[in-house]
Enzyme design. Sequence first.
Site, PDB file in Angstrom:
ATOM      1  N   ASP A 234      -2.217  -3.966  -8.255  1.00  0.00           N
ATOM      2  CA  ASP A 234      -2.902  -3.524  -6.858  1.00  0.00           C
ATOM      3  C   ASP A 234      -2.827  -4.834  -6.131  1.00  0.00           C
ATOM      4  OD1 ASP A 234      -3.751  -2.198  -9.034  1.00  0.00           O
ATOM      5  OD2 ASP A 234      -5.612  -1.843  -7.316  1.00  0.00           O
TER       6      ASP A 234
ATOM      7  N   LYS B 102      -6.562   5.537  -5.027  1.00  0.00           N
ATOM      8  CA  LYS B 102      -7.433   5.000  -5.100  1.00  0.00           C
ATOM      9  C   LYS B 102      -8.088   4.486  -4.295  1.00  0.00           C
ATOM     10  CE  LYS B 102      -8.259   0.982  -8.069  1.00  0.00           C
ATOM     11  NZ  LYS B 102      -7.925  -0.662  -8.710  1.00  0.00           N
TER      12      LYS B 102
ATOM     13  N   LYS C 195      -4.293   2.152  -1.832  1.00  0.00           N
ATOM     14  CA  LYS C 195      -6.245   2.320  -2.354  1.00  0.00           C
ATOM     15  C   LYS C 195      -7.105   2.006  -0.984  1.00  0.00           C
ATOM     16  CE  LYS C 195      -8.261  -1.352  -5.267  1.00  0.00           C
ATOM     17  NZ  LYS C 195      -8.265  -2.462  -6.474  1.00  0.00           N
TER      18      LYS C 195
END
Lengths: 312, 291
Positions: free
Chosen positions: A149, A248, A212
């Site tokens: 991430d 996400k 995300k």
Amino acid sequence: MSDLLAVETPPGSADAVGGVRITPVDAVGLEQRAASLCTRSIKTSSKAAALELAIQVMDLTTLEGADTPERVQALCARAGRPDATDWTVPPVAAVCVYPELVPVAAEALAESPVAVASVAGGFPAGLAPLEVRLAEIAWAVAAGADEVDIVLNRSAFLSGRYQKAYDEIAAAKQACGPAHLKVILETGELGSYDQIRRASMLAMVAGADFIKTSTGKIGTSATPPTALCMAEAIRDMSEQTGRAVGLKLAGGIRTAKQAWHYLVIVGETLGLGWLTPERFRLGASSLLNDVLMQRSKLRDGRYQRREDFSFD
Amino acid sequence: MSIRLSVNKTYKQFIGGAFERSESGRSYPVVGVGDQLLAHAVQGSRKDVRDAVAAARSAQEGWAGRTAYNRGQILYRVAEVMESRKDEFCAEVLRAGDGQTEAAAAEETAAAIDRWVWYTGWADKFATVLGGVNPVAGPYFNLSVPEPTGVVGIVAPDEPPLIPLVSRLAPVIVSGNTAVVLASERCPLVAITLAETLALSDVPSGVVSILTGHRGELVPPLAGHGAVDALDLTGCDADLDADAARQAAATITRVVSASAAERQWAHEAAQSPYLIDAFCETKTVWHPKGR
């Protein structure tokens, strides 16, 4: 705005990234649609299925300065078997930790279906020198991270240096190698839904496997309109290029009710094909307890107390 | 001159420091003397119980963590506000009661305020009286201290409306417990007026929540809730009482009910420091004694 874009744009024009069109956002319509999707009543067997799915798509996260190897080991044990008293609870999708703790998580989860995710690339600001960020990503992958991430360089993005932001994500994708790349947009810092849409497209075209919402380190995190805005960007991407990018949602998701609202938003916008751990994740630390509480309420008909569930 | 329309009060539930309608959106008619409609009260649901318990749970640590002296000050403030709204309470009792005279209603109101003050005074004294140093056969200091049990569910008695409610609520919260009260089903309005005085005093949000509605619907989820540590079932009839006690047993919840003497509401026997103790746990500490 278009002037800025003309000065330094990623491949494409003002309303496109790399040939992929960026659809403008009707903010009022977006918020109303998101609000209406959050009024769905999910009961009995649907609720049970939603709770099960919420666990399966969860990235169990701990991103504290105080994280110790022991704490991460405990988290990994929970990830594989979220409810010690109930074998039927499925494992979560992944455990998300800081790079230094990736080896610990990778060892603890070696025999487990649970993936290891690591934040990297100068999380949470993303303002370390690029070489350092890329080295961090490569280090985390080498240490056993299945998913990485990273954060969008908001400094570059917000000042209109889109090409720089784009190139950095592309470089991160390279550095990731076989690992999945999730790009955190930190939507709370982007200022408008149009900017969120633009950042989503930029990240996807640059090579993100997932986009995300948030780091969880600032006040404004995932919200239903943000989730919808990004889901629509993913739908645009899929329609125009055929590439399916995952979503996400993270930050501020604490209750099971919030979780199934997001499941509804994603299901209605992207279709049921997106409601799998391969294409959808919920990043959370305290959500799991609430989901387990709701689950046992469904099973026993009795409200539980929070103290009976793990603190971490 | 035009006729003035009266402005009627909406009697809402008091949950976590806010006056709220039920999550279920329902209400039920409340009738007073001579079956005259007084108002529509909120008909609470199990989800309102859940929300109130969650509020009580999160308020409990902070409330118990205040000094006993400070809790006493805050609760005394409640009595002050009740006193200033005495006429309103009196009118409320009169409207709800069973043909009480005005004098009887005034007496009940005054007794209720006095009872509140009486328990307030115990705030920084009950631990001294109920706890103490135990003589043990060894070189130890051995101390017993009463500590609040946590979240207490109170099923308030039905009538008369004010003094039983005060008599059951005050001893629970004075020690640092937080309370979820199911108001009398038949006379819920005065309980909401009491909630208004709590909201005007400095009682922190969630320390007291007051729900209105049907007992049969609200008692089981309250009794079965894992986060409720003790129950006062004084207001339950025999059937509901047995069922609630079974529900409570499943989560090891202490059950208390008023004795016959305590049900002489206006009488002095209805007030006792042992009632504070009924909602406390005794912590005993052993400490090595030096030579």
